[in-house]
Motif scaffolding. Structure first.
Motif, PDB file in Angstrom:
ATOM      1  N   LEU A 183       5.057 -33.969 -65.431  1.00 45.39           N
ATOM      2  CA  LEU A 183       4.930 -34.668 -63.545  1.00 45.39           C
ATOM      3  C   LEU A 183       3.152 -33.887 -63.785  1.00 45.39           C
ATOM      4  N   ARG A 184       2.662 -34.195 -62.941  1.00 46.76           N
ATOM      5  CA  ARG A 184       1.128 -34.473 -62.528  1.00 46.76           C
ATOM      6  C   ARG A 184       0.804 -33.918 -60.990  1.00 46.76           C
ATOM      7  N   VAL A 185       0.176 -33.578 -60.450  1.00 44.85           N
ATOM      8  CA  VAL A 185      -0.546 -32.976 -59.169  1.00 44.85           C
ATOM      9  C   VAL A 185      -0.902 -34.463 -58.437  1.00 44.85           C
ATOM     10  N   LEU A 186      -0.504 -34.773 -57.560  1.00 43.07           N
ATOM     11  CA  LEU A 186      -1.243 -36.106 -56.861  1.00 43.07           C
ATOM     12  C   LEU A 186      -2.184 -35.854 -55.953  1.00 43.07           C
ATOM     13  N   ASN A 187      -1.347 -34.960 -55.367  1.00 41.97           N
ATOM     14  CA  ASN A 187      -2.407 -33.925 -54.000  1.00 41.97           C
ATOM     15  C   ASN A 187      -1.611 -33.178 -53.958  1.00 41.97           C
ATOM     16  N   ARG A 188      -2.631 -32.444 -53.046  1.00 43.73           N
ATOM     17  CA  ARG A 188      -1.722 -31.082 -52.019  1.00 43.73           C
ATOM     18  C   ARG A 188      -2.262 -31.779 -50.979  1.00 43.73           C
ATOM     19  N   GLU A 189      -0.816 -31.790 -50.154  1.00 39.78           N
ATOM     20  CA  GLU A 189      -1.773 -32.350 -48.404  1.00 39.78           C
ATOM     21  C   GLU A 189      -1.254 -30.802 -47.605  1.00 39.78           C
ATOM     22  N   ILE A 190      -2.311 -30.371 -47.378  1.00 40.88           N
ATOM     23  CA  ILE A 190      -1.960 -28.225 -46.247  1.00 40.88           C
ATOM     24  C   ILE A 190      -1.977 -29.267 -44.814  1.00 40.88           C
ATOM     25  N   THR A 191      -0.454 -28.628 -43.865  1.00 39.47           N
ATOM     26  CA  THR A 191      -0.502 -29.266 -42.707  1.00 39.47           C
ATOM     27  C   THR A 191      -0.320 -28.617 -42.116  1.00 39.47           C
ATOM     28  N   GLY A 192      -0.596 -27.362 -42.100  1.00 37.13           N
ATOM     29  CA  GLY A 192      -1.462 -26.247 -40.543  1.00 37.13           C
ATOM     30  C   GLY A 192      -0.406 -25.297 -40.779  1.00 37.13           C
ATOM     31  N   VAL A 193       1.056 -25.362 -41.112  1.00 30.86           N
ATOM     32  CA  VAL A 193       2.090 -24.975 -40.841  1.00 30.86           C
ATOM     33  C   VAL A 193       2.716 -25.442 -42.474  1.00 30.86           C
ATOM     34  N   GLY A 194       2.457 -25.570 -43.134  1.00 29.27           N
ATOM     35  CA  GLY A 194       2.736 -25.843 -44.444  1.00 29.27           C
ATOM     36  C   GLY A 194       2.247 -26.682 -45.421  1.00 29.27           C
ATOM     37  N   MET A 195       2.311 -26.349 -47.034  1.00 34.29           N
ATOM     38  CA  MET A 195       2.171 -27.505 -47.982  1.00 34.29           C
ATOM     39  C   MET A 195       2.736 -28.570 -48.391  1.00 34.29           C
ATOM     40  N   TYR A 196       2.283 -29.666 -48.613  1.00 39.68           N
ATOM     41  CA  TYR A 196       3.214 -30.946 -50.292  1.00 39.68           C
ATOM     42  C   TYR A 196       2.454 -30.522 -50.915  1.00 39.68           C
ATOM     43  N   VAL A 197       3.130 -30.919 -51.872  1.00 45.42           N
ATOM     44  CA  VAL A 197       2.656 -30.799 -53.443  1.00 45.42           C
ATOM     45  C   VAL A 197       3.426 -32.305 -53.735  1.00 45.42           C
ATOM     46  N   ASN A 198       2.733 -33.381 -53.788  1.00 43.72           N
ATOM     47  CA  ASN A 198       3.157 -34.556 -54.059  1.00 43.72           C
ATOM     48  C   ASN A 198       2.949 -34.696 -55.722  1.00 43.72           C
ATOM     49  N   PHE A 199       4.177 -35.345 -56.756  1.00 37.94           N
ATOM     50  CA  PHE A 199       4.194 -35.176 -57.876  1.00 37.94           C
ATOM     51  C   PHE A 199       3.620 -37.097 -58.162  1.00 37.94           C
ATOM     52  N   TYR A 200       3.823 -37.499 -59.099  1.00 39.09           N
ATOM     53  CA  TYR A 200       3.664 -38.349 -59.791  1.00 39.09           C
ATOM     54  C   TYR A 200       3.695 -38.267 -61.709  1.00 39.09           C
ATOM     55  N   TYR A 201       4.831 -39.076 -62.192  1.00 45.18           N
ATOM     56  CA  TYR A 201       5.252 -38.384 -64.120  1.00 45.18           C
ATOM     57  C   TYR A 201       3.981 -39.841 -64.310  1.00 45.18           C
ATOM     58  N   VAL A 202       2.739 -39.358 -65.600  1.00 42.10           N
ATOM     59  CA  VAL A 202       2.395 -39.244 -66.911  1.00 42.10           C
ATOM     60  C   VAL A 202       3.639 -40.850 -67.291  1.00 42.10           C
ATOM     61  N   ASP A 203       4.781 -40.240 -67.387  1.00 45.25           N
ATOM     62  CA  ASP A 203       4.808 -41.643 -68.290  1.00 45.25           C
ATOM     63  C   ASP A 203       6.408 -42.122 -67.894  1.00 45.25           C
ATOM     64  N   LYS A 262      14.467 -38.450 -60.193  1.00 49.66           N
ATOM     65  CA  LYS A 262      12.591 -37.848 -60.188  1.00 49.66           C
ATOM     66  C   LYS A 262      12.243 -36.726 -58.689  1.00 49.66           C
ATOM     67  N   ILE A 263      11.526 -36.161 -59.507  1.00 46.91           N
ATOM     68  CA  ILE A 263      11.192 -34.792 -58.844  1.00 46.91           C
ATOM     69  C   ILE A 263       9.817 -35.303 -57.796  1.00 46.91           C
ATOM     70  N   ASN A 264      10.101 -35.537 -56.713  1.00 50.95           N
ATOM     71  CA  ASN A 264       8.914 -36.227 -56.105  1.00 50.95           C
ATOM     72  C   ASN A 264       7.882 -35.368 -54.914  1.00 50.95           C
ATOM     73  N   PHE A 265       8.468 -34.161 -54.458  1.00 51.53           N
ATOM     74  CA  PHE A 265       7.501 -33.131 -54.158  1.00 51.53           C
ATOM     75  C   PHE A 265       8.023 -32.214 -53.792  1.00 51.53           C
ATOM     76  N   ILE A 266       7.671 -30.861 -53.525  1.00 47.40           N
ATOM     77  CA  ILE A 266       7.351 -30.066 -52.940  1.00 47.40           C
ATOM     78  C   ILE A 266       6.835 -29.293 -51.279  1.00 47.40           C
ATOM     79  N   GLU A 267       8.051 -28.962 -50.550  1.00 52.35           N
ATOM     80  CA  GLU A 267       7.620 -28.327 -49.593  1.00 52.35           C
ATOM     81  C   GLU A 267       7.828 -26.593 -49.042  1.00 52.35           C
ATOM     82  N   PHE A 268       6.444 -26.925 -48.704  1.00 52.35           N
ATOM     83  CA  PHE A 268       6.001 -25.453 -48.475  1.00 52.35           C
ATOM     84  C   PHE A 268       6.353 -25.360 -47.001  1.00 52.35           C
ATOM     85  N   VAL A 269       6.591 -24.317 -46.222  1.00 51.89           N
ATOM     86  CA  VAL A 269       6.908 -24.617 -44.938  1.00 51.89           C
ATOM     87  C   VAL A 269       6.335 -22.999 -44.057  1.00 51.89           C
ATOM     88  N   THR A 270       6.015 -22.642 -43.514  1.00 55.73           N
ATOM     89  CA  THR A 270       6.314 -21.445 -42.838  1.00 55.73           C
ATOM     90  C   THR A 270       7.144 -21.162 -41.769  1.00 55.73           C
TER      91      THR A 270
END
Length: 116
Positions: free
Chosen positions: A29-49, A88-96
């Motif tokens: 897994l690698r981080v494609l991006n981290r999207e901050i939403t204001g009340v949370g964040m999405y950490v989107n992944f992609y696979y290197v292989d 597949k592990i798609n993303f982690i969502e953090f939320v306040t």
């Protein structure tokens, strides 16, 4: 091609106690991006292989360690869940819990209520 940070790795490592095949996915897994939403964040992944993704015993669901992260900057803490799509592990969502958050993990600690 960002590597996962310590918190992201810790979440996946803890989840691998219940779902052992997650361990085989972590190095891919690698981080494609981290999207901050204001009340949370999405950490989107992609696979290197993407052609050699190991079997994952869960599919099309969301899972969590059922514990909060406590941050000095948040009164009520931060929840999280991991999205599994197409086995597949798609993303982690953090939320306040309704608080504004800038995505920073400075001075954090885990709650004690682990319930995998």
């Amino acid at each position: 091609m960002n590597k996962l940070n310590n918190i992201e790795l810790k979440i996946l490592d803890k989840l691998s106690l219940k779902y052992p095949s997650i361990k085989q996915h972590i190095p891919l897994l690698r981080v494609l991006n981290r999207e901050i939403t204001g009340v949370g964040m999405y950490v989107n992944f992609y696979y290197v292989d993407p052609l050699n993704i190991p079997f994952l015993e869960i599919c099309n669901t969301s899972i969590s360690t059922n514990e909060d992260l406590h941050l000095d900057t948040l009164q009520y803490g931060l929840a999280h869940e991991v999205d599994i799509t197409d086995c597949k592990i798609n993303f982690i969502e953090f939320v306040t819990y309704g608080e504004n958050w800038d995505g920073s993990f400075i001075n954090y600690k885990w709650s004690d209520n682990i319930d995998l």
